[in-house]
Design a protein around this motif. Structure first.
Motif, PDB file in Angstrom:
ATOM      1  N   ALA A   1       0.823  -1.206   0.000  1.00 26.62           N
ATOM      2  CA  ALA A   1       0.000   0.000   0.000  1.00 26.62           C
ATOM      3  C   ALA A   1       0.856   1.254   0.000  1.00 26.62           C
ATOM      4  O   ALA A   1       0.445   2.297  -0.516  1.00 26.62           O
ATOM      5  CB  ALA A   1      -0.930  -0.003   1.210  1.00 26.62           C
ATOM      6  N   VAL A   2       2.052   1.161   0.595  1.00 31.00           N
ATOM      7  CA  VAL A   2       2.919   2.321   0.806  1.00 31.00           C
ATOM      8  C   VAL A   2       4.368   1.904   0.613  1.00 31.00           C
ATOM      9  O   VAL A   2       4.747   0.774   0.951  1.00 31.00           O
ATOM     10  CB  VAL A   2       2.727   2.886   2.243  1.00 31.00           C
ATOM     11  N   ASN A   3       5.165   2.800   0.074  1.00 32.29           N
ATOM     12  CA  ASN A   3       6.622   2.685   0.134  1.00 32.29           C
ATOM     13  C   ASN A   3       7.131   3.940   0.824  1.00 32.29           C
ATOM     14  O   ASN A   3       7.039   5.041   0.276  1.00 32.29           O
ATOM     15  CB  ASN A   3       7.243   2.560  -1.266  1.00 32.29           C
ATOM     16  N   GLN A   4       7.619   3.784   2.044  1.00 30.25           N
ATOM     17  CA  GLN A   4       8.123   4.919   2.812  1.00 30.25           C
ATOM     18  C   GLN A   4       9.625   5.046   2.541  1.00 30.25           C
ATOM     19  O   GLN A   4      10.387   4.123   2.819  1.00 30.25           O
ATOM     20  CB  GLN A   4       7.854   4.711   4.308  1.00 30.25           C
ATOM     21  N   ILE A   5      10.021   6.187   1.991  1.00 34.25           N
ATOM     22  CA  ILE A   5      11.407   6.364   1.556  1.00 34.25           C
ATOM     23  C   ILE A   5      11.947   7.708   2.021  1.00 34.25           C
ATOM     24  O   ILE A   5      11.190   8.628   2.329  1.00 34.25           O
ATOM     25  CB  ILE A   5      11.529   6.269   0.023  1.00 34.25           C
TER      26      ILE A   5
ATOM     27  N   GLN B   1      15.235  13.581  -3.875  1.00 31.15           N
ATOM     28  CA  GLN B   1      13.829  13.351  -4.194  1.00 31.15           C
ATOM     29  C   GLN B   1      13.499  11.947  -4.698  1.00 31.15           C
ATOM     30  O   GLN B   1      12.318  11.579  -4.738  1.00 31.15           O
ATOM     31  CB  GLN B   1      13.371  14.401  -5.212  1.00 31.15           C
ATOM     32  N   GLN B   2      14.480  11.171  -5.114  1.00 30.91           N
ATOM     33  CA  GLN B   2      14.236   9.815  -5.613  1.00 30.91           C
ATOM     34  C   GLN B   2      13.056   9.808  -6.589  1.00 30.91           C
ATOM     35  O   GLN B   2      12.133   8.991  -6.476  1.00 30.91           O
ATOM     36  CB  GLN B   2      13.998   8.849  -4.453  1.00 30.91           C
ATOM     37  N   ALA B   3      13.095  10.700  -7.561  1.00 32.18           N
ATOM     38  CA  ALA B   3      11.952  10.904  -8.451  1.00 32.18           C
ATOM     39  C   ALA B   3      11.574   9.648  -9.233  1.00 32.18           C
ATOM     40  O   ALA B   3      10.386   9.334  -9.380  1.00 32.18           O
ATOM     41  CB  ALA B   3      12.238  12.054  -9.403  1.00 32.18           C
ATOM     42  N   LYS B   4      12.563   8.903  -9.737  1.00 29.79           N
ATOM     43  CA  LYS B   4      12.243   7.700 -10.510  1.00 29.79           C
ATOM     44  C   LYS B   4      11.594   6.638  -9.641  1.00 29.79           C
ATOM     45  O   LYS B   4      10.630   5.982 -10.050  1.00 29.79           O
ATOM     46  CB  LYS B   4      13.512   7.155 -11.171  1.00 29.79           C
TER      47      LYS B   4
ATOM     48  N   SER C   1       6.799   3.712  -7.925  1.00 28.65           N
ATOM     49  CA  SER C   1       5.912   3.276  -6.849  1.00 28.65           C
ATOM     50  C   SER C   1       4.481   3.683  -7.155  1.00 28.65           C
ATOM     51  O   SER C   1       3.550   2.862  -7.086  1.00 28.65           O
ATOM     52  CB  SER C   1       6.371   3.872  -5.513  1.00 28.65           C
ATOM     53  N   ARG C   2       4.294   4.935  -7.520  1.00 29.11           N
ATOM     54  CA  ARG C   2       2.939   5.426  -7.807  1.00 29.11           C
ATOM     55  C   ARG C   2       2.329   4.703  -9.004  1.00 29.11           C
ATOM     56  O   ARG C   2       1.131   4.393  -9.008  1.00 29.11           O
ATOM     57  CB  ARG C   2       2.975   6.931  -8.018  1.00 29.11           C
ATOM     58  N   ALA C   3       3.142   4.433 -10.026  1.00 29.59           N
ATOM     59  CA  ALA C   3       2.631   3.735 -11.201  1.00 29.59           C
ATOM     60  C   ALA C   3       2.140   2.332 -10.853  1.00 29.59           C
ATOM     61  O   ALA C   3       1.229   1.803 -11.512  1.00 29.59           O
ATOM     62  CB  ALA C   3       3.717   3.656 -12.277  1.00 29.59           C
ATOM     63  N   LEU C   4       2.728   1.740  -9.819  1.00 30.88           N
ATOM     64  CA  LEU C   4       2.312   0.411  -9.357  1.00 30.88           C
ATOM     65  C   LEU C   4       1.133   0.476  -8.391  1.00 30.88           C
ATOM     66  O   LEU C   4       0.673  -0.558  -7.909  1.00 30.88           O
ATOM     67  CB  LEU C   4       3.497  -0.283  -8.665  1.00 30.88           C
TER      68      LEU C   4
ATOM     69  N   ALA D   1       4.540  21.820   2.738  1.00 29.61           N
ATOM     70  CA  ALA D   1       3.511  22.139   1.747  1.00 29.61           C
ATOM     71  C   ALA D   1       3.912  21.639   0.361  1.00 29.61           C
ATOM     72  O   ALA D   1       3.073  21.205  -0.433  1.00 29.61           O
ATOM     73  CB  ALA D   1       3.251  23.645   1.727  1.00 29.61           C
ATOM     74  N   TRP D   2       5.214  21.701   0.062  1.00 28.33           N
ATOM     75  CA  TRP D   2       5.729  21.155  -1.204  1.00 28.33           C
ATOM     76  C   TRP D   2       5.460  19.649  -1.282  1.00 28.33           C
ATOM     77  O   TRP D   2       4.988  19.141  -2.313  1.00 28.33           O
ATOM     78  CB  TRP D   2       7.220  21.459  -1.295  1.00 28.33           C
ATOM     79  N   HIS D   3       5.725  18.924  -0.211  1.00 30.41           N
ATOM     80  CA  HIS D   3       5.433  17.489  -0.180  1.00 30.41           C
ATOM     81  C   HIS D   3       3.942  17.239  -0.380  1.00 30.41           C
ATOM     82  O   HIS D   3       3.546  16.366  -1.173  1.00 30.41           O
ATOM     83  CB  HIS D   3       5.841  16.901   1.174  1.00 30.41           C
ATOM     84  N   LEU D   4       3.119  17.955   0.344  1.00 26.77           N
ATOM     85  CA  LEU D   4       1.681  17.725   0.293  1.00 26.77           C
ATOM     86  C   LEU D   4       1.136  18.001  -1.103  1.00 26.77           C
ATOM     87  O   LEU D   4       0.263  17.277  -1.600  1.00 26.77           O
ATOM     88  CB  LEU D   4       0.970  18.595   1.331  1.00 26.77           C
ATOM     89  N   ALA D   5       1.649  19.038  -1.762  1.00 26.00           N
ATOM     90  CA  ALA D   5       1.197  19.375  -3.105  1.00 26.00           C
ATOM     91  C   ALA D   5       1.517  18.267  -4.102  1.00 26.00           C
ATOM     92  O   ALA D   5       0.805  18.094  -5.105  1.00 26.00           O
ATOM     93  CB  ALA D   5       1.833  20.688  -3.559  1.00 26.00           C
ATOM     94  N   ALA D   6       2.579  17.506  -3.835  1.00 23.59           N
ATOM     95  CA  ALA D   6       2.968  16.400  -4.715  1.00 23.59           C
ATOM     96  C   ALA D   6       2.157  15.140  -4.464  1.00 23.59           C
ATOM     97  O   ALA D   6       2.336  14.134  -5.167  1.00 23.59           O
ATOM     98  CB  ALA D   6       4.454  16.104  -4.547  1.00 23.59           C
ATOM     99  N   GLY D   7       1.286  15.153  -3.451  1.00 19.92           N
ATOM    100  CA  GLY D   7       0.510  13.968  -3.109  1.00 19.92           C
ATOM    101  C   GLY D   7       1.260  12.980  -2.253  1.00 19.92           C
ATOM    102  O   GLY D   7       0.854  11.818  -2.114  1.00 19.92           O
ATOM    103  N   THR D   8       2.359  13.423  -1.668  1.00 16.05           N
ATOM    104  CA  THR D   8       3.188  12.566  -0.824  1.00 16.05           C
ATOM    105  C   THR D   8       2.671  12.575   0.611  1.00 16.05           C
ATOM    106  O   THR D   8       2.285  13.628   1.125  1.00 16.05           O
ATOM    107  CB  THR D   8       4.646  13.067  -0.846  1.00 16.05           C
ATOM    108  N   ILE D   9       2.655  11.414   1.234  1.00 14.25           N
ATOM    109  CA  ILE D   9       2.393  11.320   2.667  1.00 14.25           C
ATOM    110  C   ILE D   9       3.665  11.756   3.375  1.00 14.25           C
ATOM    111  O   ILE D   9       4.771  11.386   2.951  1.00 14.25           O
ATOM    112  CB  ILE D   9       2.018   9.878   3.064  1.00 14.25           C
TER     113      ILE D   9
END
Length: 273
Positions: free
Chosen positions: A154-158, A165-168, A173-176, A214-222
């Protein structure tokens, strides 16, 4: 507080409170402060040795259990006994169930994380856990897990913050269908002093920590900031009401420099015992 819907329909408050490195003797008081500030998502781990304090704070708060989302994690050295380790964790917390249980690190040198995941799947099927996930899993670890098991995490906490940012990995993770959760979201304070962050903070009359959150939240990141200071605990929670412009968000994203702070999951092998 906004919530993220996980891939099994369980919802998780997007802004949580972490207790990494909070001394066990201080944990109850600090978590009570966080709950009083409005947090309803608490993130702990067996390896932090403060689960009992988290459970005591929840019990003392008077807040209905179903209103608090509790995340905890399997210690690396317990991957070969995940079922029993979870029972130890549940006893320490004093809870009938846990909302999210994560494999804390893959520890590929042990070769046990697939076995551990299958035990988490059994605990999930038994409804002892509402959602199961992973932490610090890199792309190849996710591939191995998904090839060998049935339940998609359900989650990958990184580790994730403006300078790392580990963008890839986040995108994969999100694509999965795996939600991304950021630990060390402020770069352990190191990402708060750059010109871009301070300029945005000044424009909004906000703290630099609020801007990064706020930057994290805007990206949809927990995101799970940690503080032991009651005023900062409240300030961080207020980040949920801060909205940044696209240009401001881009200026923070541009701070990426590959600056990992924590251990490399490809080789980390500590037991946490």
């Amino acid at each position: 507080m906004s919530e993220i819907s996980l891939n099994n329909g369980v919802t998780i408050p997007q802004l949580g409170f972490g207790v990494f490195q909070v001394p066990p003797e201080d944990t109850q008081r600090i978590v009570e402060d966080a709950l009083a500030a409005g947090y309803r998502h608490i993130d702990t781990a067996a390896g932090y040795r403060n689960e009992a304090g988290v459970g005591a704070a929840i019990a003392a708060s008077g807040i209905p259990r179903e209103e608090i989302f509790v995340t905890t994690k399997l210690r690396n050295g317990d991957q070969g006994r995940a079922w029993d380790a979870f029972q130890d964790t549940r006893e320490a917390l004093g809870l009938d169930f846990v909302d999210l249980y994560l494999i804390h690190w893959p520890v590929p040198s042990q070769g046990l994380y697939v076995q551990a995941w299958k035990e988490l799947e059994a605990l999930y099927a038994a409804k002892a856990i509402r959602a199961i996930g992973v932490s610090n899993f890199l792309s190849d670890h996710l591939d191995t897990l998904l090839d060998s098991t049935d339940v998609v995490p359900a989650v990958n906490q990184i580790e994730l913050h403006p300078s790392y940012q580990q963008a890839k990995l986040a995108a994969k993770s999100r694509a999965l269908g795996i939600a991304v959760e950021a630990y060390s979201p402020l770069g352990q304070g190191g990402d708060l002093n750059g010109n871009a962050v301070t300029a945005v903070a000044k424009a909004h009359d906000a703290t630099t920590a609020q801007v990064v959150l706020a930057w994290h939240l805007a990206a949809g990141t927990i995101v799970i900031p940690k503080s032991v200071n009651p005023s900062r605990i409240r300030e961080n929670f207020a980040a949920a009401s801060l909205t940044l412009t696209d240009d401001e968000l881009a200026s923070i994203t541009a701070l990426e420099r590959g600056a990992r702070i924590g251990s490399d999951p490809a080789v980390a092998a500590f037991t946490q015992l």
